[in-house]
Scaffold this active site. Structure first.
Site, PDB file in Angstrom:
ATOM      1  N   ASN A   6     -10.302  -2.755  -6.469  1.00 54.33           N
ATOM      2  CA  ASN A   6      -9.331  -2.059  -7.346  1.00 54.33           C
ATOM      3  C   ASN A   6     -10.354  -0.987  -8.326  1.00 54.33           C
ATOM      4  O   ASN A   6      -9.844  -0.385  -9.274  1.00 54.33           O
ATOM      5  CB  ASN A   6      -8.315  -1.948  -7.225  1.00 54.33           C
ATOM      6  CG  ASN A   6      -7.738  -2.242  -6.187  1.00 54.33           C
ATOM      7  OD1 ASN A   6      -6.369  -3.261  -6.094  1.00 54.33           O
ATOM      8  ND2 ASN A   6      -8.065  -0.885  -5.137  1.00 54.33           N
ATOM      9  N   ASP A  63       0.503  -1.362   0.184  1.00 47.40           N
ATOM     10  CA  ASP A  63      -0.160  -0.133  -0.304  1.00 47.40           C
ATOM     11  C   ASP A  63       0.578   1.083   0.057  1.00 47.40           C
ATOM     12  O   ASP A  63       2.060   1.757   0.369  1.00 47.40           O
ATOM     13  CB  ASP A  63      -0.943  -0.064   1.039  1.00 47.40           C
ATOM     14  CG  ASP A  63      -1.944   0.665   1.030  1.00 47.40           C
ATOM     15  OD1 ASP A  63      -2.519   1.016  -0.073  1.00 47.40           O
ATOM     16  OD2 ASP A  63      -2.945   1.269   1.954  1.00 47.40           O
TER      17      ASP A  63
END
Length: 238
Positions: free
Chosen positions: A62, A14
């Site tokens: 996503n 991340d």
């Protein structure tokens, strides 16, 4: 280091976008920089003889990102596969892909299949790239497969237990992670390996993924080594 090491490490990489934005760069530059960290951690795993590394490259959630960013990520993934596959193979790395491949382009699916076929017999490290994956999707899909096995007479209801159910998950055949690492300060697992992380040690760091280097990896391993893994039992010191 002489202390104990995890044999399967799972990583949520991340902070690529935030890393880029903090430097006044387009988000895509963060994803490019993140590839360098991937290479560093793969090399660390090889040096320490860690058996399996799972990298959460793209979650099923996503797809809700801007189309331009999603398209760039898919192209970057395809380009990286084409560019790095020979080197990965030469280092004895076995590539596996976990997740729902159907929504991916046919070109990318073929590249993934070819990479798995080429490296199938390698034994130095399993590199499990997790693409278009969600933990809930994995469990639901496994349940559907299990139901079909029962209806087809291949499996009796009384035979179903945790070990049998795990065989229907997309990670079937791989050990459950010993250590979970998430970068960039987020304190959640974000629908990643919901079943598989039941007894995994969790490690969170504020460092963005492009800045996650060999030193940061050592810190995660040191944290893991200091923990007493009880698996629901009482430790010997208690």
């Amino acid at each position: 280091m002489n202390h104990k090491l995890p044999q399967h490490i799972a990583v949520v990489m991340d902070g690529n976008g935030r890393w880029a934005e903090s430097r006044g760069l387009p988000r895509v530059e963060g994803h490019k920089a993140g590839l360098d960290s991937v290479k560093k951690i793969i090399n660390c795993c090889l040096e320490k003889k860690i058996s399996c590394l799972s990298l959460f490259a793209f979650s099923s959630e996503n797809w809700s990102r801007p189309v331009t960013e999603v398209n760039f990520l898919m192209e970057l993934f395809l380009e990286a596969l084409r560019k790095e596959i020979d080197d990965l193979n030469q280092h004895g790395i076995r590539l596996k892909f976990t997740g729902d491949r159907e929504p991916l382009s046919q070109v990318l699916q073929k590249q993934m299949y070819d990479a798995e076929a080429l490296t199938r017999n390698n034994q130095q490290l399993i590199l499990n790239v997790v693409v278009n994956y969600g933990g809930k999707w994995d469990i639901v899909t496994a349940a559907k497969k299990l139901i079909h096995s029962v209806l087809d007479g291949k499996l009796a209801c009384d035979e179903i237990n945790e070990a049998v159910f795990a065989q229907f998950l997309d990670t079937s055949g791989m050990p459950e992670p010993d250590l979970f690492i998430r970068t960039s300060g987020e304190l959640r697992i974000s629908n990643f390996f919901l079943w598989q992380l039941a007894y995994t040690e969790l490690y969170f760091t504020d460092v963005h993924w492009p800045d996650f280097n060999e030193h940061e990896f050592e810190l995660a391993l040191t944290s893991f080594a200091r923990r007493a893994r009880r698996f629901g039992q009482i430790s010997q010191s208690e």
